[in-house]
Design an enzyme around this catalytic site. Structure first.
Site, PDB file in Angstrom:
ATOM      1  N   GLU A  49       0.856  -1.186   0.000  1.00  0.00           N
ATOM      2  CA  GLU A  49       0.000   0.000   0.000  1.00  0.00           C
ATOM      3  C   GLU A  49       0.891   1.234   0.000  1.00  0.00           C
ATOM      4  O   GLU A  49       1.171   1.794  -1.042  1.00  0.00           O
ATOM      5  CB  GLU A  49      -0.941  -0.035   1.214  1.00  0.00           C
ATOM      6  CG  GLU A  49      -2.102   0.915   1.083  1.00  0.00           C
ATOM      7  CD  GLU A  49      -3.193   0.616   2.107  1.00  0.00           C
ATOM      8  OE1 GLU A  49      -4.157   1.377   2.148  1.00  0.00           O
ATOM      9  OE2 GLU A  49      -3.081  -0.372   2.864  1.00  0.00           O
ATOM     10  N   GLU A  52      -2.326   0.568  13.367  1.00  0.00           N
ATOM     11  CA  GLU A  52      -3.485   0.948  12.557  1.00  0.00           C
ATOM     12  C   GLU A  52      -4.785   0.622  13.283  1.00  0.00           C
ATOM     13  O   GLU A  52      -5.730   1.408  13.257  1.00  0.00           O
ATOM     14  CB  GLU A  52      -3.447   0.212  11.220  1.00  0.00           C
ATOM     15  CG  GLU A  52      -4.656   0.470  10.335  1.00  0.00           C
ATOM     16  CD  GLU A  52      -4.587  -0.284   9.023  1.00  0.00           C
ATOM     17  OE1 GLU A  52      -5.303   0.112   8.086  1.00  0.00           O
ATOM     18  OE2 GLU A  52      -3.811  -1.257   8.923  1.00  0.00           O
TER      19      GLU A  52
END
Length: 950
Positions: free
Chosen positions: A490, A762
């Protein structure tokens, strides 16, 4: 010890003489940078700081002189002399001289007045140097390797070189360079500069950065060689979780020119053209996600030096010009910034060794090895170990994060990759037949080299570790763009994460240039209808296949177009960022308004909502989207007023009020609650000004009750978390906000620290009860939840910006202490200088030391005291130099001060300074008058909804 004007006040109260330093401007900056070269701003802005130990020092006037000849600063041959300008402006002063020219270096100095007396001494000279301002300044051609490639995979990184002869004594030499893909430059065997991942990640089809290098000292008399190595990088490597390649183009290319000026006035240009040669080198493949493969046996020894024979090299191929506009870079470059020694190196059960760096970092390891030619060593990177002690890689998804190195066979060899980076704490090293020790492995930390501007420390070790984790995650994810994570497939510039974390980022580091560059790409990639992509640069869209979600236009994410420029304005006083981004800001709000429709409730399109809430406690996306429409309308109205766009300011203020009214009709109950009773709903409704004033106390009480019912835990996700402590603190629940911060069981900010985290996670449940969370959403280096750092600086540390006087021209110094902390120490290097707050308390006394930089002021709020009980520098508080005024404000004392250093002290009661209105386990009953007042307010609000006059 405390310096006050021309004296030192010792802690015991004794006063010693100390000569005050002469006032003199220093720390001269051009466009935030110290002595930049290669800028392309047609009207650069100049900033300086005043240096003085005296109190209440303010600039009354300034004079700036600019010349192209440093010696002329003391003469009359100037390109601009501002003369004496009556103004206190010492930041972002625009250059107003003759038009600037490409390649020219401009020297400047400044002096100031603080009154009618004589001016200060002149500052030491500073300079800026212009880059190439016009397209016809470029003589280079785009060149690349002349061989066919398999574009479905990563190909060998090409080497290119060009011989040239220097025909005299060199006065100066500059290289201007960019590429499709990434480049490294070499001159006579020496790597040019220390920048990494150049030319940087931009919206490549629209904006392409170039860099300028001073290579005067690298030019030899006679024969020279200019060389380059290219890598795939973001341009054509794998990008995004779909495994796409060649997002921006299929072919690597170099676009570079070296300009030499000789002492006799002659100039010479060596540019990329078909006289260059190309060959393959040791880098067999390189990819941001997957890593790099090198075979040192294939590296042509001395390939960038004069004596190398390149007869076997092929010709390069020229290509069509880039369609992108060439722009000078404005952000700090990516560099190696730190070297880390492992804390453990042990055998792996699967063979080889596992290295523990002791912290989660971004970069790579430099490996020192000895072995036979042809031996291959493989390095695999991961953030965590599984329960068998092996690398945990499931959360990397399709990112290999693997480097390999084939030895040349030298007595000692060093391996480092060129065009990849990894997010990791652990490295598995396999295939090495020798004995490794910790001295053979060095962690190389890389990131955008932003200036460290803030520091924050308390008496609580866990809070200090949280701050360290926030900074480490910012450092690791500020790698040319604000990425969401540095390890999996990502590593993209997610807009929602950036807007949430922006205020914290601006405390920790000087982030103005970094965000300026990124915002220009946001505007470049913004859709025609005003929708903002989920990620910037936009590698995810547009998608046109049936059933695909358009990766643009999500509330809380697209709002970065409005919120981030406003953050930069408030923290750095940067009006130009509002001017540059204003059209983008307005188009986003207009897009969101259209999506909301006539009832102004945004129910359309895909929404992320309150991403990754704790315990899965989701909030309706239409509530969140509507709240953010109000938020951005409010900010846009304020920005328009700053820019003097009065009609726009009125239009978007009216829009905010209309959305506010629509929000009340749709989501607020007659009893003062919300139809969506989640913590995030309460937080956004209050923080964004969407609740009727009379209902706010009850709304916050409901929020506090929900937190307590969950055992003093939050249930918010990305969008609710940054503001939850602000809402509590601002409305009488400061102790509860502290309890949330100090909570160390799941879900909480300190829970990951109890699990050994050295960066922000996260997800709240990245590891829970020894079990890893969902590998698709489980980055262990992801700064979004670190947005609490802004509250920590402002509330614990006590440094608060004033949007009405931005860049800390005026600051609020207002710590909110808690009895669970004995002290807090906070500093911030502002545009005006060092702003410092240092408070401490025990059972009987509270002290607050503060330093305010020259040419700025502050309002100091001293909690829980009376004017007559406050001492400043061991004396009763009174109007005197630096103390402009003071007043009682409820239970607090507010003191207006100018620049200088101050020490406030007073006694406190054994019960402490502060207490929550709702601090007890059960809510205390409202007095009957408050109940009746609330009923009346609710009746009037209900009537206003019916009549449309809210």
């Amino acid at each position: 010890m405390l310096v006050l004007g021309s004296v030192i006040l010792n802690s015991g109260g004794a006063v010693a003489q100390f000569p005050a330093l002469a006032l003199r401007p220093g720390d001269l900056r051009t466009e935030y940078l110290a002595n930049p070269i290669g800028i392309d701003v047609s009207i650069p802005r100049l900033s300086w700081k005043l240096r003085s130990t005296a109190r209440d020092v303010s600039q009354a006037a300034f004079q700036v002189q600019v010349t192209t000849d440093e010696s002329a600063l003391f003469g009359t041959d100037l390109v601009w002399d501002s003369g004496r300008v009556t103004s206190d402006q010492s930041i972002h002063v625009p250059y107003e001289g003759v038009a600037l020219a490409s390649r020219v270096r401009y020297f400047w100095r400044v002096r100031v007045w603080t009154g009618d007396e004589a001016p200060s001494d002149w500052s030491e000279p500073a300079y800026w140097e212009m880059g190439l301002l016009r397209p016809d300044d470029w003589q280079a051609e785009w060149i690349g390797p002349g061989w066919e490639e398999d574009l479905s995979v990563s190909n060998p990184a090409p080497l290119m070189r060009r011989r040239f002869v220097s025909s005299g004594r060199v006065s100066s030499a500059r290289i201007y360079a960019t590429s499709h893909g990434l480049y490294e430059l070499y001159l006579n065997g020496t790597r040019v500069g220390d920048r990494l991942f150049t030319p940087g990640f931009t919206s490549y089809k629209k904006r392409l950065q170039y860099q300028t290098y001073d290579v005067t000292e690298l030019i030899a008399t006679g024969a020279n060689v200019l060389g380059a190595r290219l890598g795939d990088g973001w341009y054509r490597g794998f990008m995004g979780s779909s495994g796409d390649r060649n997002v921006y183009g299929a072919n690597l290319a170099l676009f570079t020119q070296l300009e030499i000026t000789y002492t006799d006035g002659r100039t010479e240009v060596i540019a990329t053209d078909d006289d260059w040669k190309a060959a393959r080198g040791s880098v067999l493949s390189s990819d941001i996600y997957n890593g790099e493969t090198q075979d040192a046996q294939l590296e042509p020894e001395g390939w960038s030096e004069v004596g190398y024979d390149d007869a076997s090299w092929g010709r390069v191929a020229t290509s069509d010009p880039s369609s992108a506009r060439l722009v000078a870079d404005v952000a700090p470059p990516v560099r190696r910034t730190e070297q880390i020694t492992p804390i453990e190196l042990r055998p792996s059960a699967s063979g080889g060794s596992i290295v523990d760096m002791g912290e989660n970092i971004v970069g790579w390891v430099r490996l020192r090895v000895r072995g036979e030619a042809g031996d291959t060593i493989v390095l695999r990177y991961a953030e965590a170990l599984d329960d068998t002690g092996e690398l945990y890689t499931a959360n990397l998804r399709d990112a290999a994060q693997t480097d390999s190195y084939t030895l040349r066979g030298d007595p000692e060899e060093f391996f480092e990759p060129h065009f990849t980076f990894h997010g990791f704490r652990y490295v598995a090293i396999e295939g090495y037949r020798g004995e490794l020790d910790a001295n053979d492995v060095t962690g190389i930390v890389v990131h955008s080299d932003l200036e460290n501007t803030g520091s924050f420390e308390t008496s609580d070790a866990a809070i200090n570790q949280l701050q360290a984790n926030i900074v480490r995650s910012q450092r690791g994810n500020f790698l040319d763009i604000p990425t969401d994570c540095p390890q999996r497939d990502e590593r993209l510039g997610w807009t929602g994460d950036a807007q949430l974390f922006g205020p914290t980022a601006c405390f920790n580091m000087g982030a103005s240039g970094f965000f300026t560059k990124w915002l220009r790409d946001l505007a470049a990639d913004q859709r025609v209808d005003g929708a903002v992509p989920w990620v910037v640069p936009d590698v995810l869209g547009p998608r046109t296949s049936d059933g695909e979600v358009e990766p643009a236009g999500a509330a809380g994410w697209g709002d970065a177009a409005v919120i981030v420029p406003w953050t930069i304005y408030v923290r750095y006083g940067d009006v130009r960022i509002l001017e540059e981004q204003y059209d983008s800001m307005r188009r986003w709000v207009d897009y969101a308004t259209t999506e909301a429709g006539s009832n102004l409730i945004w129910e359309t399109g895909f929404q992320f909502g309150d991403w990754l809430p704790a315990r899965g406690r989701s909030t309706r996306t239409d509530l969140i989207a509507t709240a953010y429409l109000a938020r951005s309308s409010d900010i846009l109205s304020r920005a328009a007023m700053v820019l003097g766009r009065v009609d726009d300011a009125r239009e978007y203020r009216d829009l905010f009020e209309s959305v506010r009214k629509a929000f009340g009709k749709q989501f607020v109950t007659f009893s003062g609650g919300l139809r969506e009773p989640t913590q995030t709903a309460y937080v956004l409704a209050v923080q964004f000004g969407l609740m009727p004033t009379a209902m706010i106390p009850d709304t916050v009480r409901r929020l506090a009750d929900d937190i307590r019912e969950r055992g003093t835990h939050l249930s918010t996700g990305f969008l609710g978390t940054p503001y939850i402590n602000d809402v509590l603190t601002d409305h009488g629940y400061a102790q509860l906000a502290y309890s949330l911060l100090l909570q160390d069981s799941y879900p909480s900010w300190l829970y990951p620290i109890s699990q050994g985290a050295t960066t922000m996670w996260e997800s709240w449940d990245g590891i829970r009860d020894g079990v890893f969370g969902d590998p698709l959403l489980n980055s262990f280096n992801h700064y979004a939840l670190g947005a609490v750092g802004d509250w920590m600086y402002r509330t614990i540390g006590g440094i608060r910006p004033d949007p009405e006087r931005p860049a800390y021209k005026h600051a609020w110094i207002a710590p909110v202490p808690d009895d669970r902390l004995r002290y807090a120490k906070t500093t911030l290097e502002t545009m005006y200088g060092t702003l410092r707050v240092d408070w401490g308390k025990d059972t009987t006394a509270f002290t607050l030391n503060t330093e305010v930089p020259p040419n700025s002021s502050a309002s100091v709020r001293l909690p829980g005291t009376r004017v007559e009980d406050v001492l400043e520098s061991e004396a009763r508080i009174e109007i005197k130099p630096g103390i402009r005024s003071f007043r009682q404000d409820g239970d607090d004392v507010v003191v207006e001060i100018g620049s200088g250093r101050y020490r406030f002290a007073y006694s406190i009661s054994p019960e402490g300074i502060l207490s929550d209105q709702g601090g007890q386990s059960e809510p205390r009953p409202f007095p009957i008058t408050m109940v009746m007042g609330a009923i009346l307010a609710l009746f009037l609000w209900g009537a206003s909804v019916v009549t449309g006059k809210q």
